[in-house]
Design a protein around this motif. Sequence first.
Motif, PDB file in Angstrom:
ATOM      1  N   HIS A 309      70.074  90.485   7.180  1.00  0.00           N
ATOM      2  CA  HIS A 309      71.249  89.678   7.507  1.00  0.00           C
ATOM      3  C   HIS A 309      72.084  90.348   8.589  1.00  0.00           C
ATOM      4  O   HIS A 309      72.638  91.433   8.368  1.00  0.00           O
ATOM      5  CB  HIS A 309      72.104  89.444   6.255  1.00  0.00           C
ATOM      6  CG  HIS A 309      71.436  88.574   5.242  1.00  0.00           C
ATOM      7  ND1 HIS A 309      70.699  89.070   4.192  1.00  0.00           N
ATOM      8  CD2 HIS A 309      71.363  87.221   5.142  1.00  0.00           C
ATOM      9  CE1 HIS A 309      70.211  88.062   3.482  1.00  0.00           C
ATOM     10  NE2 HIS A 309      70.592  86.937   4.031  1.00  0.00           N
ATOM     11  N   PHE A 310      72.181  89.691   9.735  1.00  0.00           N
ATOM     12  CA  PHE A 310      73.041  90.138  10.821  1.00  0.00           C
ATOM     13  C   PHE A 310      74.336  89.339  10.807  1.00  0.00           C
ATOM     14  O   PHE A 310      74.333  88.151  10.470  1.00  0.00           O
ATOM     15  CB  PHE A 310      72.347  89.941  12.176  1.00  0.00           C
ATOM     16  CG  PHE A 310      71.390  91.049  12.518  1.00  0.00           C
ATOM     17  CD1 PHE A 310      71.797  92.116  13.308  1.00  0.00           C
ATOM     18  CD2 PHE A 310      70.085  91.030  12.038  1.00  0.00           C
ATOM     19  CE1 PHE A 310      70.933  93.148  13.615  1.00  0.00           C
ATOM     20  CE2 PHE A 310      69.209  92.054  12.341  1.00  0.00           C
ATOM     21  CZ  PHE A 310      69.627  93.123  13.139  1.00  0.00           C
ATOM     22  N   ASP A 311      75.434  89.998  11.189  1.00  0.00           N
ATOM     23  CA  ASP A 311      76.701  89.266  11.256  1.00  0.00           C
ATOM     24  C   ASP A 311      76.751  88.431  12.538  1.00  0.00           C
ATOM     25  O   ASP A 311      75.882  88.533  13.405  1.00  0.00           O
ATOM     26  CB  ASP A 311      77.902  90.214  11.135  1.00  0.00           C
ATOM     27  CG  ASP A 311      78.004  91.223  12.276  1.00  0.00           C
ATOM     28  OD1 ASP A 311      77.211  91.123  13.245  1.00  0.00           O
ATOM     29  OD2 ASP A 311      78.871  92.110  12.200  1.00  0.00           O
ATOM     30  N   ALA A 312      77.778  87.587  12.622  1.00  0.00           N
ATOM     31  CA  ALA A 312      77.918  86.718  13.800  1.00  0.00           C
ATOM     32  C   ALA A 312      78.136  87.574  15.041  1.00  0.00           C
ATOM     33  O   ALA A 312      78.933  88.516  15.021  1.00  0.00           O
ATOM     34  CB  ALA A 312      79.085  85.763  13.603  1.00  0.00           C
ATOM     35  N   PRO A 313      77.428  87.287  16.151  1.00  0.00           N
ATOM     36  CA  PRO A 313      77.595  88.088  17.357  1.00  0.00           C
ATOM     37  C   PRO A 313      78.998  87.970  17.944  1.00  0.00           C
ATOM     38  O   PRO A 313      79.609  86.900  17.909  1.00  0.00           O
ATOM     39  CB  PRO A 313      76.555  87.501  18.324  1.00  0.00           C
ATOM     40  CG  PRO A 313      75.889  86.380  17.627  1.00  0.00           C
ATOM     41  CD  PRO A 313      76.469  86.212  16.270  1.00  0.00           C
ATOM     42  N   VAL A 314      79.491  89.106  18.458  1.00  0.00           N
ATOM     43  CA  VAL A 314      80.843  89.187  19.007  1.00  0.00           C
ATOM     44  C   VAL A 314      80.744  89.599  20.478  1.00  0.00           C
ATOM     45  O   VAL A 314      79.987  90.508  20.829  1.00  0.00           O
ATOM     46  CB  VAL A 314      81.676  90.235  18.235  1.00  0.00           C
ATOM     47  CG1 VAL A 314      83.071  90.376  18.843  1.00  0.00           C
ATOM     48  CG2 VAL A 314      81.766  89.862  16.762  1.00  0.00           C
ATOM     49  N   THR A 315      81.529  88.941  21.337  1.00  0.00           N
ATOM     50  CA  THR A 315      81.551  89.287  22.762  1.00  0.00           C
ATOM     51  C   THR A 315      82.216  90.645  22.962  1.00  0.00           C
ATOM     52  O   THR A 315      83.316  90.893  22.463  1.00  0.00           O
ATOM     53  CB  THR A 315      82.308  88.221  23.569  1.00  0.00           C
ATOM     54  OG1 THR A 315      81.615  86.980  23.461  1.00  0.00           O
ATOM     55  CG2 THR A 315      82.417  88.611  25.042  1.00  0.00           C
ATOM     56  N   LYS A 316      81.537  91.535  23.716  1.00  0.00           N
ATOM     57  CA  LYS A 316      82.052  92.874  23.956  1.00  0.00           C
ATOM     58  C   LYS A 316      82.278  93.194  25.429  1.00  0.00           C
ATOM     59  O   LYS A 316      83.019  94.116  25.753  1.00  0.00           O
ATOM     60  CB  LYS A 316      81.082  93.907  23.367  1.00  0.00           C
ATOM     61  CG  LYS A 316      81.062  93.955  21.856  1.00  0.00           C
ATOM     62  CD  LYS A 316      82.378  94.492  21.317  1.00  0.00           C
ATOM     63  CE  LYS A 316      82.358  94.673  19.810  1.00  0.00           C
ATOM     64  NZ  LYS A 316      83.626  95.254  19.313  1.00  0.00           N
ATOM     65  N   TRP A 317      81.601  92.493  26.317  1.00  0.00           N
ATOM     66  CA  TRP A 317      81.769  92.746  27.748  1.00  0.00           C
ATOM     67  C   TRP A 317      81.509  91.443  28.487  1.00  0.00           C
ATOM     68  O   TRP A 317      80.923  90.513  27.928  1.00  0.00           O
ATOM     69  CB  TRP A 317      80.793  93.838  28.219  1.00  0.00           C
ATOM     70  CG  TRP A 317      81.150  94.443  29.552  1.00  0.00           C
ATOM     71  CD1 TRP A 317      80.537  94.236  30.752  1.00  0.00           C
ATOM     72  CD2 TRP A 317      82.211  95.369  29.817  1.00  0.00           C
ATOM     73  NE1 TRP A 317      81.137  94.969  31.749  1.00  0.00           N
ATOM     74  CE2 TRP A 317      82.182  95.677  31.199  1.00  0.00           C
ATOM     75  CE3 TRP A 317      83.198  95.953  29.018  1.00  0.00           C
ATOM     76  CZ2 TRP A 317      83.087  96.547  31.802  1.00  0.00           C
ATOM     77  CZ3 TRP A 317      84.100  96.832  29.610  1.00  0.00           C
ATOM     78  CH2 TRP A 317      84.040  97.118  30.983  1.00  0.00           C
ATOM     79  N   THR A 318      81.938  91.384  29.721  1.00  0.00           N
ATOM     80  CA  THR A 318      81.887  90.127  30.460  1.00  0.00           C
ATOM     81  C   THR A 318      80.491  89.836  31.010  1.00  0.00           C
ATOM     82  O   THR A 318      79.598  90.665  30.958  1.00  0.00           O
ATOM     83  CB  THR A 318      82.862  90.176  31.639  1.00  0.00           C
ATOM     84  OG1 THR A 318      82.486  91.290  32.466  1.00  0.00           O
ATOM     85  CG2 THR A 318      84.280  90.376  31.168  1.00  0.00           C
ATOM     86  N   TYR A 319      80.329  88.679  31.542  1.00  0.00           N
ATOM     87  CA  TYR A 319      79.173  88.213  32.315  1.00  0.00           C
ATOM     88  C   TYR A 319      77.945  87.953  31.437  1.00  0.00           C
ATOM     89  O   TYR A 319      77.581  86.816  31.207  1.00  0.00           O
ATOM     90  CB  TYR A 319      78.860  89.192  33.467  1.00  0.00           C
ATOM     91  CG  TYR A 319      78.135  88.547  34.630  1.00  0.00           C
ATOM     92  CD1 TYR A 319      78.662  87.436  35.256  1.00  0.00           C
ATOM     93  CD2 TYR A 319      76.936  89.059  35.095  1.00  0.00           C
ATOM     94  CE1 TYR A 319      78.016  86.827  36.326  1.00  0.00           C
ATOM     95  CE2 TYR A 319      76.274  88.479  36.165  1.00  0.00           C
ATOM     96  CZ  TYR A 319      76.804  87.368  36.770  1.00  0.00           C
ATOM     97  OH  TYR A 319      76.148  86.783  37.812  1.00  0.00           O
TER      98      TYR A 319
END
Length: 426
Positions: A309-319
Motif C-alpha cells: 500500500h502506497f500513500d497518495a502521491p504528493v507534489t514535491k518539485w515543479t515541472y
Amino acid sequence: TMLPAFFRPLPLLGALVCTSFAAEPTLRPDGHVSSRSFVDQAQIVSNYQKELYAHQSGLRIVQGIGYAVYQCNESTPEENKAGQVARMAVFNILNPTATAKWIDIAKAGDSSGGITLGGTFVSAPMIHALGEETLRIFFTGRQEGDPGSAYRAFYRDYHIATATLSELHPLRCTIAKQPDKVLDLTQAALQSHLDFLFGAGTGASFSKGISTACDFVEFDGHLYSTIQIKNSQDGQTRLLTNILMRSADQGATWELLGAPDPRLLTTEVKILAEPVITQDKTHVYLHLRSNVIETGYMLSKAAKTDLYHFDAPVTKWTYGIGRPTLCDFGKPIGLVALFTAPSVSMGANTVTRNKCDVVQIDSHYQTYTKAFSIVDYNAVNTPFMHLYRDEVYVTYTTGRRRLLPKFGTSEVVFSKLRREFFVSEE
C-alpha cells in the motif's frame, strides 16, 4: 604567441580528472561554474559514428570501468522504432571517449536459451552489478504471439572477465501474494496484479506495454526495483504506474508488491513514471514524474511493514517532465536530485529538455532546495546518477549531432557531479 594556461583547451583526459579548474572559483549562488564544468567535461560514450538515436541510459562502474546501457538505432533518429537495439558502452572512466567499445545486448531476431525475440525492436535496458564479476542487464521486448511490442521482460548476464554474454533469460515473477505460482514477467501478469491491488478490471485499462524503467537498489536483504505499465490513446501515454518489486535471487525472479495509484491524480493525464527508489528504516519512497507541469515531480511512500500500500502521491518539485534521478552524497551534502526544468531559449536551435535543476533534499523529504541548474545547449535529457567510490557519476542523453533537435537524443555522455559543486573549498 603562447596562450596563458587557463585559456588553453583542456585535453580530453584532463577535462575529466583535473579537479583544480572546478574547485578554484568560489561557487556563485547560481552555480554557473558548477554547471559549466559538468557540461564541459561530459564525454560521449555511445557509438556516435553509427547511431542516429541514443537514449535512456543506465550506469554501473566496476573497478574503474564504466558500463552504460542504453537504447539506440542506426536507421532512424526516432524512439522505439524498427531497428532499435539495447547496447552497452564499456569505457575507462578516466578517458571515456577514447576507450569506449560497444556490445549489443539484444535486438529483434536474437535467439538463445529457447527464446527468440520477436517484433522489430527491444527497449528499456537497465543494469545491475552482481558483485565485481557479472553485470545483469534487463530489457523489454516480445516473443511471437505476444499482442504488443514491449510485452515481456528479459535479462542477459555479461561476464566481465571474458567479455561474453549469457543466453537470453525470461524474467519471472510472483503476483497477488501467491509465492508458489511463478509466472513470466509479462503485461498480463502485471494486469492481474493490478486487479489484485485495486479491484477487478483495473488491469485491463493498462494494456500498452511494460518497461524496466527504474534502477536497482539493494537493502534489507533483497534487490528492489519497479516494473512500469501504461496505457495510451492516439500514441499519447495517458495512464501509467509503477509496481514495486523485490527479488531474492539478484533479479531473476521478482515478487510484485504495491503501486501508487495514478487514478488519484486530478489531472487528465494520470502518469506516475520512471521512479527512483530511496528508503529509510521505516519506509520505501518512490520519486516519480507526472509528465504534467501542474503536478510536477511527486513522492509516494509505503511502510516497510506493508509494501502493498502506497500513500497518495504528493507534489514535491515543479515541472515533472523527464526522468528524475537521485543519489545520496553522504554528509554534509546528503540526498541530491536532478529534475528536468523548463527549457531555456538559446536561439534558433533550442532543444527541449536543455536544463536540469540540481536539488538537495532533506532526510525527511520535506525541504527541497535548488543548489544550482545545469544547462546544456544540446540537451541534458534523462540523466542517471551512480555512486562509485564516494563520487557521483552521471550519464545523460544529449544531441550534439542535432539529429533530433526537438529532444536532443543522438548521444549518451558521461560526466561527474563533483562534491565541490555543493561545498566550496574555503
